[in-house]
Write a protein that holds these residues in place. Structure first.
Motif, PDB file in Angstrom:
ATOM      1  N   LEU A   1     -46.842 -42.933  -3.586  1.00  0.00           N
ATOM      2  CA  LEU A   1     -45.681 -41.930  -3.363  1.00  0.00           C
ATOM      3  C   LEU A   1     -45.790 -40.623  -2.690  1.00  0.00           C
ATOM      4  O   LEU A   1     -47.047 -40.165  -3.047  1.00  0.00           O
ATOM      5  CB  LEU A   1     -44.997 -41.872  -4.868  1.00  0.00           C
ATOM      6  N   ARG A   2     -44.871 -40.290  -2.163  1.00  0.00           N
ATOM      7  CA  ARG A   2     -44.994 -38.772  -1.847  1.00  0.00           C
ATOM      8  C   ARG A   2     -44.395 -37.751  -2.621  1.00  0.00           C
ATOM      9  O   ARG A   2     -43.486 -38.102  -3.197  1.00  0.00           O
ATOM     10  CB  ARG A   2     -44.136 -38.719  -0.363  1.00  0.00           C
ATOM     11  N   VAL A   3     -45.228 -36.815  -2.862  1.00  0.00           N
ATOM     12  CA  VAL A   3     -45.020 -35.735  -3.749  1.00  0.00           C
ATOM     13  C   VAL A   3     -45.034 -34.406  -3.116  1.00  0.00           C
ATOM     14  O   VAL A   3     -45.765 -34.191  -2.176  1.00  0.00           O
ATOM     15  CB  VAL A   3     -46.108 -35.690  -4.930  1.00  0.00           C
ATOM     16  N   ILE A   4     -43.951 -33.626  -3.462  1.00  0.00           N
ATOM     17  CA  ILE A   4     -43.675 -32.365  -2.805  1.00  0.00           C
ATOM     18  C   ILE A   4     -45.021 -31.567  -3.332  1.00  0.00           C
ATOM     19  O   ILE A   4     -45.441 -31.707  -4.538  1.00  0.00           O
ATOM     20  CB  ILE A   4     -42.380 -31.667  -3.137  1.00  0.00           C
ATOM     21  N   SER A   5     -44.775 -30.237  -2.542  1.00  0.00           N
ATOM     22  CA  SER A   5     -46.168 -29.387  -2.946  1.00  0.00           C
ATOM     23  C   SER A   5     -45.733 -28.589  -4.537  1.00  0.00           C
ATOM     24  O   SER A   5     -44.597 -28.588  -5.027  1.00  0.00           O
ATOM     25  CB  SER A   5     -46.078 -28.391  -2.132  1.00  0.00           C
ATOM     26  N   THR A   6     -46.873 -28.219  -4.981  1.00  0.00           N
ATOM     27  CA  THR A   6     -46.650 -27.329  -6.225  1.00  0.00           C
ATOM     28  C   THR A   6     -45.851 -26.040  -6.149  1.00  0.00           C
ATOM     29  O   THR A   6     -44.898 -25.987  -7.028  1.00  0.00           O
ATOM     30  CB  THR A   6     -47.994 -26.729  -6.526  1.00  0.00           C
ATOM     31  N   GLU A   7     -45.781 -25.596  -4.969  1.00  0.00           N
ATOM     32  CA  GLU A   7     -44.779 -24.455  -4.670  1.00  0.00           C
ATOM     33  C   GLU A   7     -43.276 -24.864  -4.640  1.00  0.00           C
ATOM     34  O   GLU A   7     -42.596 -24.284  -5.151  1.00  0.00           O
ATOM     35  CB  GLU A   7     -45.220 -23.805  -3.301  1.00  0.00           C
TER      36      GLU A   7
END
Length: 152
Positions: free
Chosen positions: A86-92
């Motif tokens: 899965l694609r996950v957005i950045s921590t920020e």
């Protein structure tokens, strides 16, 4: 992926009851058709978001239409999860979405706890310039300073 499940990809683990996904706003009709075809009931749908449930399962979609959300979606990285790749957005970006959720509804204290945990677990790696931009966008710079003092 955004929300509680995305936290694990950023060194924070907690229980969650739903799946939160960020999709391009141009695909909202496709998402609605696919999810309802899978037997989910539409609880709410707007230009900004869609919420669906099936039995005790819930999936929420946030539609990326603004430049920042589209940039975060485009920059999501692929990670291996128990659900597959899965694609996950950045921590920020996750901090930014959690902040937006809390600003929209301060009763969402879980979002603030998630921000604390993300900052604590990723302090040395997080791009503080980007995080500051999100807090500045929502006029919450004093809050960021308080959070950073707490975790130091």
């Amino acid at each position: 992926m955004i929300g509680g499940l995305a936290l694990a990809s950023h060194n924070v683990v907690r229980a969650t009851q739903d799946v939160d996904l960020l999709v391009d706003a141009d695909r909202a009709d496709d998402v609605h058709a696919a999810v309802t075809r899978l037997g989910y009931d539409c609880l709410h749908r707007s230009a900004e978001a869609g919420n669906y449930s099936r039995h005790d399962e819930r999936v929420d979609f946030l539609y990326a239409s603004r430049p920042i959300a589209r940039r975060l979606l485009a920059g999501a990285r692929e990670v291996k999860t128990s659900f597959g790749d899965l694609r996950v957005i950045s921590t920020e970006g996750l901090i930014g979405f959690k902040l937006q959720g809390w600003v929209n509804d301060p009763r969402r204290t879980r979002d603030m706890e998630d921000i604390r945990a993300l900052l604590r677990a990723n302090r040395s790696a997080v791009d503080m310039k980007e995080v500051r931009e999100y807090f500045q966008l929502f006029d919450r710079m004093e809050l960021l300073d308080e959070l950073l003092q707490e975790i130091d």
